[in-house]
Design a protein around this motif. Structure first.
Motif, mmCIF file in Angstrom:
data_model
loop_
_atom_site.group_PDB
_atom_site.id
_atom_site.type_symbol
_atom_site.label_atom_id
_atom_site.label_comp_id
_atom_site.label_asym_id
_atom_site.label_seq_id
_atom_site.Cartn_x
_atom_site.Cartn_y
_atom_site.Cartn_z
ATOM 1 N N LYS A 88 15.734 48.154 75.566
ATOM 2 C CA LYS A 88 14.208 47.426 75.689
ATOM 3 C C LYS A 88 13.244 46.837 74.197
ATOM 4 O O LYS A 88 12.979 47.922 73.244
ATOM 5 C CB LYS A 88 13.678 47.098 76.445
ATOM 6 N N LEU A 89 13.012 45.388 74.094
ATOM 7 C CA LEU A 89 11.764 45.475 72.995
ATOM 8 C C LEU A 89 10.377 46.371 74.008
ATOM 9 O O LEU A 89 9.710 45.509 74.523
ATOM 10 C CB LEU A 89 11.742 43.452 73.002
ATOM 11 N N ASP A 97 15.777 38.148 66.533
ATOM 12 C CA ASP A 97 16.677 38.006 65.940
ATOM 13 C C ASP A 97 16.700 38.953 65.764
ATOM 14 O O ASP A 97 18.511 39.268 65.214
ATOM 15 C CB ASP A 97 16.300 37.099 65.110
ATOM 16 N N ASP A 98 16.042 40.281 65.490
ATOM 17 C CA ASP A 98 17.008 41.685 64.793
ATOM 18 C C ASP A 98 17.690 42.432 65.368
ATOM 19 O O ASP A 98 17.666 44.046 65.092
ATOM 20 C CB ASP A 98 15.145 42.243 63.869
ATOM 21 N N PHE A 99 17.226 41.639 66.887
ATOM 22 C CA PHE A 99 17.522 43.080 68.310
ATOM 23 C C PHE A 99 18.555 42.686 68.836
ATOM 24 O O PHE A 99 19.154 41.397 68.749
ATOM 25 C CB PHE A 99 16.235 43.627 68.512
ATOM 26 N N ILE A 100 19.313 44.139 69.391
ATOM 27 C CA ILE A 100 20.639 43.549 70.696
ATOM 28 C C ILE A 100 19.712 44.384 71.682
ATOM 29 O O ILE A 100 19.225 45.751 70.867
ATOM 30 C CB ILE A 100 21.890 43.492 70.035
ATOM 31 N N ILE A 101 19.229 43.385 72.762
ATOM 32 C CA ILE A 101 18.601 44.410 74.191
ATOM 33 C C ILE A 101 20.430 44.305 74.504
ATOM 34 O O ILE A 101 20.787 43.604 75.162
ATOM 35 C CB ILE A 101 17.846 43.363 75.009
ATOM 36 N N VAL A 102 20.310 46.129 75.218
ATOM 37 C CA VAL A 102 21.071 45.551 76.261
ATOM 38 C C VAL A 102 21.171 46.514 77.461
ATOM 39 O O VAL A 102 19.693 47.546 76.927
ATOM 40 C CB VAL A 102 22.753 47.128 74.929
ATOM 41 N N GLU A 103 22.009 45.841 78.232
ATOM 42 C CA GLU A 103 21.331 46.579 79.598
ATOM 43 C C GLU A 103 22.221 47.943 80.308
ATOM 44 O O GLU A 103 23.399 47.616 79.843
ATOM 45 C CB GLU A 103 21.103 45.498 80.630
ATOM 46 N N ASN A 104 21.475 48.660 80.718
ATOM 47 C CA ASN A 104 22.692 50.223 81.600
ATOM 48 C C ASN A 104 23.609 50.264 80.094
ATOM 49 O O ASN A 104 24.278 50.654 80.486
ATOM 50 C CB ASN A 104 23.443 49.319 82.218
ATOM 51 N N ASP A 105 22.851 50.258 78.985
ATOM 52 C CA ASP A 105 23.683 51.258 77.827
ATOM 53 C C ASP A 105 25.050 50.476 77.179
ATOM 54 O O ASP A 105 25.802 51.404 76.213
ATOM 55 C CB ASP A 105 23.787 52.514 77.858
#
Length: 167
Positions: A88-89, A97-105
């Motif tokens: 999460k941020l 744009d610099d991040f990828i947010i992943v849910e549940n890893d």
């Protein structure tokens, strides 16, 4: 393909190697499906200094139709992605744009690559930078032949046109 980042988020030194050929048969651009040979995705995900990174090289053959002359063409595309993977941020002001947010890893690589290709492709697809398109009157492909249509002009420019004809 599903990438599980649980170990990397726990600061494990594991490296997830990625070497996949994704079909992406459902990818649509305009009104057609241009990715006939699939998409090559090569890269890795790793943890360094308690930060999780992903580096990808995405390449594919694009089978398209020119938006100006309606001719079919083929073009090879390739681009790189270097991002930080987070759960999460922490700060809403961070540049998304610099991040990828992943849910549940877990990151669904197919969905992610699908979205990145959509963002990468230009709005207007041309067979070449200097495509002349079609004649608006007779429909002749101006890249292949010259049409004999008399060019329309603004009647307000009639006197200027006469000057050009005199030369």
């Amino acid at each position: 393909m599903q990438l599980n980042f649980t170990n990397l988020f726990n600061f494990d030194n594991e490296v997830i190697e990625i070497n996949e050929k994704l079909s992406l048969d459902d990818f649509e651009y305009s009104t057609y499906k241009p990715l006939k040979n699939g998409v090559s995705v090569i890269g890795k995900a790793y943890c360094k200094a308690d930060v999780v990174y992903i580096e990808l090289e995405i390449s594919f053959d694009f089978f398209g139709v020119c938006d100006r002359c309606a001719e079919e063409f083929e073009r090879k595309y390739s681009f790189n992605i270097n991002k930080i993977v987070v759960q999460k941020l922490e700060n809403e002001d961070d540049d998304f744009d610099d991040f990828i947010i992943v849910e549940n890893d877990v990151l669904d690589l197919n969905d992610y690559v699908y979205q990145e290709i959509q963002l990468f492709l230009p709005q207007k697809m041309l067979c070449s930078e200097d495509c002349k398109g079609l004649c608006p009157t007779c429909g002749t492909n101006l890249n292949k032949e010259k049409c004999s249509c008399k060019k329309e002009f603004d009647p307000r420019m009639a006197s200027l046109l006469q000057l050009l004809e005199e030369e």
